[in-house]
Design a protein around this motif. Structure first.
Motif, PDB file in Angstrom:
ATOM      1  N   ILE A  39       0.835  -1.208   0.000  1.00 29.00           N
ATOM      2  CA  ILE A  39       0.000   0.000   0.000  1.00 29.00           C
ATOM      3  C   ILE A  39       0.864   1.250   0.000  1.00 29.00           C
ATOM      4  O   ILE A  39       0.596   2.212  -0.729  1.00 29.00           O
ATOM      5  N   GLU A  40       1.923   1.255   0.845  1.00 30.04           N
ATOM      6  CA  GLU A  40       2.789   2.443   0.876  1.00 30.04           C
ATOM      7  C   GLU A  40       3.403   2.697  -0.497  1.00 30.04           C
ATOM      8  O   GLU A  40       3.546   3.837  -0.932  1.00 30.04           O
ATOM      9  N   THR A  41       3.769   1.625  -1.177  1.00 26.66           N
ATOM     10  CA  THR A  41       4.441   1.745  -2.467  1.00 26.66           C
ATOM     11  C   THR A  41       3.466   1.892  -3.617  1.00 26.66           C
ATOM     12  O   THR A  41       3.715   2.647  -4.560  1.00 26.66           O
ATOM     13  N   GLY A  42       2.352   1.182  -3.554  1.00 21.52           N
ATOM     14  CA  GLY A  42       1.491   1.046  -4.722  1.00 21.52           C
ATOM     15  C   GLY A  42       0.270   1.919  -4.768  1.00 21.52           C
ATOM     16  O   GLY A  42      -0.377   2.020  -5.819  1.00 21.52           O
ATOM     17  N   THR A  84       8.662  -9.083  -2.834  1.00 23.94           N
ATOM     18  CA  THR A  84       7.561  -9.015  -3.810  1.00 23.94           C
ATOM     19  C   THR A  84       6.717  -7.762  -3.636  1.00 23.94           C
ATOM     20  O   THR A  84       6.321  -7.136  -4.625  1.00 23.94           O
ATOM     21  N   ALA A  85       6.447  -7.386  -2.384  1.00 27.53           N
ATOM     22  CA  ALA A  85       5.517  -6.289  -2.114  1.00 27.53           C
ATOM     23  C   ALA A  85       5.911  -4.970  -2.783  1.00 27.53           C
ATOM     24  O   ALA A  85       5.079  -4.344  -3.453  1.00 27.53           O
ATOM     25  N   PRO A  86       7.168  -4.486  -2.642  1.00 26.57           N
ATOM     26  CA  PRO A  86       7.502  -3.203  -3.275  1.00 26.57           C
ATOM     27  C   PRO A  86       7.550  -3.277  -4.800  1.00 26.57           C
ATOM     28  O   PRO A  86       7.257  -2.297  -5.477  1.00 26.57           O
ATOM     29  N   ILE A  87       7.930  -4.434  -5.344  1.00 30.46           N
ATOM     30  CA  ILE A  87       7.997  -4.570  -6.799  1.00 30.46           C
ATOM     31  C   ILE A  87       6.591  -4.513  -7.399  1.00 30.46           C
ATOM     32  O   ILE A  87       6.330  -3.768  -8.353  1.00 30.46           O
ATOM     33  N   VAL A  88       5.665  -5.287  -6.815  1.00 34.48           N
ATOM     34  CA  VAL A  88       4.282  -5.278  -7.304  1.00 34.48           C
ATOM     35  C   VAL A  88       3.646  -3.910  -7.060  1.00 34.48           C
ATOM     36  O   VAL A  88       2.906  -3.388  -7.902  1.00 34.48           O
ATOM     37  N   GLY A  89       3.959  -3.303  -5.901  1.00 34.39           N
ATOM     38  CA  GLY A  89       3.411  -1.983  -5.593  1.00 34.39           C
ATOM     39  C   GLY A  89       3.854  -0.931  -6.592  1.00 34.39           C
ATOM     40  O   GLY A  89       3.048  -0.109  -7.040  1.00 34.39           O
ATOM     41  N   ASP A  90       5.138  -0.933  -6.931  1.00 38.35           N
ATOM     42  CA  ASP A  90       5.648   0.019  -7.908  1.00 38.35           C
ATOM     43  C   ASP A  90       4.936  -0.124  -9.262  1.00 38.35           C
ATOM     44  O   ASP A  90       4.614   0.869  -9.916  1.00 38.35           O
ATOM     45  N   GLN A  91       4.726  -1.366  -9.678  1.00 39.21           N
ATOM     46  CA  GLN A  91       4.057  -1.601 -10.952  1.00 39.21           C
ATOM     47  C   GLN A  91       2.633  -1.050 -10.929  1.00 39.21           C
ATOM     48  O   GLN A  91       2.172  -0.392 -11.875  1.00 39.21           O
ATOM     49  N   CYS A  92       1.954  -1.305  -9.830  1.00 39.52           N
ATOM     50  CA  CYS A  92       0.587  -0.804  -9.679  1.00 39.52           C
ATOM     51  C   CYS A  92       0.557   0.718  -9.733  1.00 39.52           C
ATOM     52  O   CYS A  92      -0.253   1.323 -10.449  1.00 39.52           O
ATOM     53  N   ASN A  93       1.461   1.357  -8.993  1.00 42.62           N
ATOM     54  CA  ASN A  93       1.488   2.819  -8.916  1.00 42.62           C
ATOM     55  C   ASN A  93       1.891   3.446 -10.249  1.00 42.62           C
ATOM     56  O   ASN A  93       1.386   4.512 -10.626  1.00 42.62           O
ATOM     57  N   TYR A  94       2.806   2.795 -10.953  1.00 49.99           N
ATOM     58  CA  TYR A  94       3.215   3.296 -12.276  1.00 49.99           C
ATOM     59  C   TYR A  94       2.025   3.364 -13.219  1.00 49.99           C
ATOM     60  O   TYR A  94       1.811   4.381 -13.902  1.00 49.99           O
ATOM     61  N   GLY A 136      14.933   7.079  -5.434  1.00 52.68           N
ATOM     62  CA  GLY A 136      13.726   7.517  -4.747  1.00 52.68           C
ATOM     63  C   GLY A 136      13.161   6.482  -3.800  1.00 52.68           C
ATOM     64  O   GLY A 136      12.414   6.817  -2.876  1.00 52.68           O
ATOM     65  N   ARG A 137      13.496   5.220  -4.000  1.00 53.58           N
ATOM     66  CA  ARG A 137      13.008   4.148  -3.149  1.00 53.58           C
ATOM     67  C   ARG A 137      13.409   4.352  -1.689  1.00 53.58           C
ATOM     68  O   ARG A 137      12.706   3.907  -0.771  1.00 53.58           O
ATOM     69  N   PHE A 138      14.485   5.070  -1.423  1.00 54.44           N
ATOM     70  CA  PHE A 138      15.015   5.193  -0.073  1.00 54.44           C
ATOM     71  C   PHE A 138      14.492   6.420   0.668  1.00 54.44           C
ATOM     72  O   PHE A 138      14.893   6.667   1.810  1.00 54.44           O
ATOM     73  N   PHE A 139      13.590   7.190   0.041  1.00 53.87           N
ATOM     74  CA  PHE A 139      13.061   8.395   0.671  1.00 53.87           C
ATOM     75  C   PHE A 139      11.558   8.270   0.865  1.00 53.87           C
ATOM     76  O   PHE A 139      10.821   8.071  -0.110  1.00 53.87           O
ATOM     77  N   PRO A 140      11.059   8.375   2.126  1.00 53.76           N
ATOM     78  CA  PRO A 140       9.612   8.366   2.343  1.00 53.76           C
ATOM     79  C   PRO A 140       8.929   9.454   1.526  1.00 53.76           C
ATOM     80  O   PRO A 140       9.511  10.487   1.230  1.00 53.76           O
ATOM     81  N   MET A 146       7.280   8.494  -6.747  1.00 55.68           N
ATOM     82  CA  MET A 146       8.183   8.270  -7.873  1.00 55.68           C
ATOM     83  C   MET A 146       7.576   7.398  -8.974  1.00 55.68           C
ATOM     84  O   MET A 146       7.596   7.780 -10.151  1.00 55.68           O
ATOM     85  N   PRO A 147       7.037   6.208  -8.658  1.00 59.12           N
ATOM     86  CA  PRO A 147       6.437   5.420  -9.739  1.00 59.12           C
ATOM     87  C   PRO A 147       5.222   6.097 -10.351  1.00 59.12           C
ATOM     88  O   PRO A 147       4.978   5.987 -11.557  1.00 59.12           O
ATOM     89  N   PHE A 148       4.469   6.811  -9.541  1.00 60.35           N
ATOM     90  CA  PHE A 148       3.287   7.541 -10.013  1.00 60.35           C
ATOM     91  C   PHE A 148       3.691   8.628 -11.012  1.00 60.35           C
ATOM     92  O   PHE A 148       3.139   8.719 -12.113  1.00 60.35           O
TER      93      PHE A 148
END
Length: 223
Positions: A39-42, A84-94, A136-140, A146-148
């Motif tokens: 959720i945080e990522t995606g 898996t969670a951040p990778i799938v989240g990034d794809q969703c957000n992109y 950007g992955r390392f900054f809240p 970033m993916p958005f």
């Protein structure tokens, strides 16, 4: 109010939150960890979730107990989840950004997406290109935007994805293993809440500095 209180308690003390999940079993705990990181990522509406500190706390519970040699969370089950969670989240957000980004920004519903944060994220993309996705992955906040923004900006999916995957794997592994190896140190255990606060402050510091610089630059240009 229940979901709000859940998020507040999670941000304040992720160790207590995970301990409560563990009483329900390993599978539900891994599910909750996956969901929060995803959720945080995606989902661009939730940039405030504590990804860094949650991973650190999860790593702490995955470390074997000094007396029994067992752990509350098996590290070999935890790692695939946090990878898996951040990778799938990034794809969703992109793809949210790619298809709906402009409408979401124009609606003004994402209050955390201030002009300063948007400008900071766009400046990283302009300066670093797809490497900004990794950094950007390392900054809240920035890791959520970033993916958005990458999807809005027209960055090709084939350029975005390798840096997204590398950033997600590096970030999740780093913070989880920090908790795994250092969470059991007595001084860390005795001051766990302070450690979590320190992680949040250190993570936010570059973003805050960037926002201050962006605001100062804008004032200078206006003068």
């Amino acid at each position: 109010m229940g979901i709000i209180n859940f998020f507040i308690e999670l941000i304040k003390d992720p160790r207590t939150a995970i301990a409560a999940w563990i009483t329900m079993g390993v599978a539900p705990t891994l599910g909750f960890i996956f969901l929060i990181v995803f959720i945080e990522t995606g989902v661009v509406f939730f940039p405030f979730l504590p990804g860094d500190s949650l991973l650190f706390a999860a790593g702490f519970f995955a470390a074997p107990d000094a007396a029994t040699g067992t752990s509350a969370l098996p590290i070999m089950a935890l790692l695939p989840v946090i990878w898996t969670a951040p990778i799938v989240g990034d794809q969703c957000n992109y793809f949210i950004g790619h298809f709906f980004g402009r409408r979401i920004i124009d609606s003004g519903k994402v209050k955390a997406m201030t002009p300063e944060r948007l400008a900071s994220t766009e400046a990283m993309i302009d300066k670093w290109g797809p490497l900004a996705v990794f950094l950007g992955r390392f900054f809240p906040f920035i890791r959520t935007f970033m993916p958005f923004i990458s999807g809005i900006s027209g960055m090709r999916w084939t350029r975005f994805t390798p840096f997204s995957v590398l950033g997600g794997l590096t970030w999740s592994t780093l913070f989880t293993l920090l908790g795994y190896f250092f969470g059991g140190i007595p001084v860390v255990q005795d001051n766990f809440e302070l450690v979590i606060v320190a992680i949040l402050v250190i993570s936010l510091l570059p973003t805050i500095i960037g926002l201050i610089k962006a605001r100062a630059s804008r004032r200078t240009s206006q003068d």
